[in-house]
Scaffold this motif. Structure first.
Motif, PDB file in Angstrom:
ATOM      1  N   ASP A   1      36.406  52.744 -15.626  1.00 45.68           N
ATOM      2  CA  ASP A   1      36.107  52.632 -17.057  1.00 45.68           C
ATOM      3  C   ASP A   1      34.752  53.251 -17.346  1.00 45.68           C
ATOM      4  OD1 ASP A   1      33.959  50.610 -16.676  1.00 45.68           O
ATOM      5  OD2 ASP A   1      35.616  49.292 -16.126  1.00 45.68           O
ATOM      6  N   TYR A   2      34.452  53.378 -18.643  1.00 44.93           N
ATOM      7  CA  TYR A   2      33.134  53.840 -19.076  1.00 44.93           C
ATOM      8  C   TYR A   2      32.707  52.991 -20.264  1.00 44.93           C
ATOM      9  CZ  TYR A   2      29.357  56.590 -21.033  1.00 44.93           C
ATOM     10  OH  TYR A   2      28.124  56.979 -21.523  1.00 44.93           O
ATOM     11  N   GLN A   3      31.622  52.280 -20.102  1.00 46.57           N
ATOM     12  CA  GLN A   3      31.065  51.402 -21.136  1.00 46.57           C
ATOM     13  C   GLN A   3      32.135  50.484 -21.720  1.00 46.57           C
ATOM     14  OE1 GLN A   3      28.881  53.751 -24.018  1.00 46.57           O
ATOM     15  NE2 GLN A   3      27.199  54.145 -22.587  1.00 46.57           N
ATOM     16  N   GLY A   4      32.893  49.864 -20.839  1.00 44.68           N
ATOM     17  CA  GLY A   4      33.877  48.875 -21.263  1.00 44.68           C
ATOM     18  C   GLY A   4      35.222  49.431 -21.697  1.00 44.68           C
ATOM     19  N   GLU A   5      35.372  50.752 -21.752  1.00 43.96           N
ATOM     20  CA  GLU A   5      36.654  51.364 -22.139  1.00 43.96           C
ATOM     21  C   GLU A   5      37.367  51.813 -20.863  1.00 43.96           C
ATOM     22  OE1 GLU A   5      38.468  54.704 -25.231  1.00 43.96           O
ATOM     23  OE2 GLU A   5      36.342  54.780 -24.673  1.00 43.96           O
ATOM     24  N   SER A   6      38.503  51.199 -20.584  1.00 41.37           N
ATOM     25  CA  SER A   6      39.228  51.542 -19.357  1.00 41.37           C
ATOM     26  C   SER A   6      39.805  52.945 -19.468  1.00 41.37           C
ATOM     27  CB  SER A   6      40.361  50.543 -19.115  1.00 41.37           C
ATOM     28  OG  SER A   6      41.421  50.753 -20.038  1.00 41.37           O
TER      29      SER A   6
ATOM     30  N   ASP B   1      43.013  53.034 -21.525  1.00 40.70           N
ATOM     31  CA  ASP B   1      42.809  53.080 -22.980  1.00 40.70           C
ATOM     32  C   ASP B   1      42.259  54.433 -23.412  1.00 40.70           C
ATOM     33  OD1 ASP B   1      43.699  50.489 -23.316  1.00 40.70           O
ATOM     34  OD2 ASP B   1      41.683  49.607 -23.191  1.00 40.70           O
ATOM     35  N   PHE B   2      41.362  54.992 -22.599  1.00 46.94           N
ATOM     36  CA  PHE B   2      40.723  56.255 -22.963  1.00 46.94           C
ATOM     37  C   PHE B   2      41.743  57.384 -23.099  1.00 46.94           C
ATOM     38  CE2 PHE B   2      38.398  60.176 -21.644  1.00 46.94           C
ATOM     39  CZ  PHE B   2      37.560  60.257 -22.740  1.00 46.94           C
TER      40      PHE B   2
ATOM     41  N   ARG C   1      43.795  57.995 -26.333  1.00 44.03           N
ATOM     42  CA  ARG C   1      43.180  58.555 -27.542  1.00 44.03           C
ATOM     43  C   ARG C   1      43.993  59.775 -27.996  1.00 44.03           C
ATOM     44  NH1 ARG C   1      37.005  58.165 -28.370  1.00 44.03           N
ATOM     45  NH2 ARG C   1      36.394  56.206 -27.364  1.00 44.03           N
TER      46      ARG C   1
ATOM     47  N   LYS D   1      30.799  57.233 -30.310  1.00 44.65           N
ATOM     48  CA  LYS D   1      30.458  56.948 -28.920  1.00 44.65           C
ATOM     49  C   LYS D   1      30.012  58.227 -28.235  1.00 44.65           C
ATOM     50  CE  LYS D   1      32.331  54.541 -24.862  1.00 44.65           C
ATOM     51  NZ  LYS D   1      33.484  53.754 -24.351  1.00 44.65           N
TER      52      LYS D   1
ATOM     53  N   ASP E   1      45.038  52.421 -13.417  1.00 41.36           N
ATOM     54  CA  ASP E   1      44.705  51.060 -13.835  1.00 41.36           C
ATOM     55  C   ASP E   1      44.575  50.099 -12.653  1.00 41.36           C
ATOM     56  OD1 ASP E   1      44.547  51.588 -16.572  1.00 41.36           O
ATOM     57  OD2 ASP E   1      46.714  51.375 -16.832  1.00 41.36           O
TER      58      ASP E   1
END
Length: 323
Positions: free
Chosen positions: A128-133, A136-137, A140, A175, A225
């Motif tokens: 993840d990066y700054q809480g975004e897995s 999820d990323f 987008r 972000k 994941d």
């Protein structure tokens, strides 16, 4: 009057027939040995790591070579995996030697890698990066064009390209994203530039190669994941060797298909590509460059080794003798 669609269909068929009848471009076998008389320069970061460890490249080479020479089980595993992927085992050995001479020091015993693999499974890792897995990323909208790709190599390569074009060093949706590689930002939770295990594979490369490894070796497919499973795979020698072989086989296949070069007889070239990554884009660039050279009446340029591959070719007699 013939229907316009029928005319277009007939024209397309004729064009396809003409292309099919064109003589195939001959594949050039890249000969053994180095194209450069002296070793290309070693990156400063590699030299710095070696100084900090109070060692030398030769000492690090001897350490990985001695591990290979004295561990018959490791050699047997390498030979078996090489047969499965239809490549010479010296390609795998070359990648191992390059990684452990210039990037990291080898452990003295293969068992250490198994112990490390278990320890990573127990750490509850995530990508993840700054809480975004990462899951999820890549959902987008910028990644919508990648949905068409069902195989892991093209899917993750597409996602990496989207990162470079739309996110790297940019602010998106409020972000800010680092000006760094996709693999460093999302796939290396400990520190940037990190790779692991006997083959020093990055998690992103493992995710790209997982379909091929599943097809050839029957190993379960990796899922971004489930980061702990990815790290266990690149740490465990029994699991990472197939991924090394898949990566090397892909480089050989893509250079033949795209650039009309057979690099299977030159482990220094495959080691170079293992070190640099990006074999697809490099094969395309070489093919385009050679088209221009031929158009100008020049001879095509052969693939060349970098410092890492140069060492492999320089030591090839000793490495080949292991098998």
């Amino acid at each position: 009057m013939m229907n316009r669609h029928l005319i277009l269909f007939a024209t397309s068929c004729l064009s396809l027939l003409l292309v099919t009848l064109q003589p195939a471009q001959a594949v050039t076998i890249v000969p053994e040995g180095n194209r450069n008389a002296t070793q290309p320069g070693v990156p400063a970061a590699s030299a710095k790591r070696t100084r900090e460890l109070n060692t030398t490249y030769e000492a690090k080479y001897q350490k990985i070579y001695n591990l290979l020479k004295t561990d018959s089980k490791l050699r047997s595993k390498i030979a078996s995996v090489a047969r499965t992927y239809g490549i010479d085992p010296v390609h795998i050995v070359g990648a191992l030697v390059g990684e452990h001479t210039y990037n990291v020091d080898a452990y003295d015993r293969l068992q250490t890698y198994y112990v490390k693999a278990i320890s990573y499974v127990q750490q509850g890792l995530s990508f993840d990066y700054q809480g975004e897995s990462i899951g999820d990323f890549v959902r987008r909208p910028q990644f919508s064009s990648c949905v068409q790709f069902k195989d892991s190599l093209r899917l993750w390569t597409c996602r990496e390209n989207v990162w470079e074009a739309d996110f790297r060093g940019k602010s998106v949706g409020g972000k800010r994203f680092p000006n760094n590689r996709f693999s460093a930002v999302f796939f290396q939770p400990f520190y940037a530039g990190q790779s692991f295990g006997l083959g020093q594979l990055s998690p992103l490369i493992a995710l790209q190669m997982t379909d091929m490894v599943n097809r050839y070796s029957g190993l379960p497919k990796l899922d971004a994941d489930h980061a702990a499973d990815v790290y266990k795979t690149i740490m465990d020698p029994d699991l990472t060797l197939p991924y090394m072989a898949a990566t090397l086989k892909h480089s050989i296949d893509v250079y033949r298909r795209v650039a009309d070069f057979d690099i299977s007889k030159n482990p220094g070239i495959t080691a170079t590509l293992y070190n640099t990554g990006g074999s697809d884009s490099r094969a395309r660039a070489l093919a385009d460059s050679n088209l221009a050279r031929v158009a100008n009446g020049e001879q095509p340029q052969l693939p060349e080794e970098n410092y890492y591959g140069w060492l492999v070719n320089d030591k090839i007699d000793q490495l080949s003798a292991l098998f």
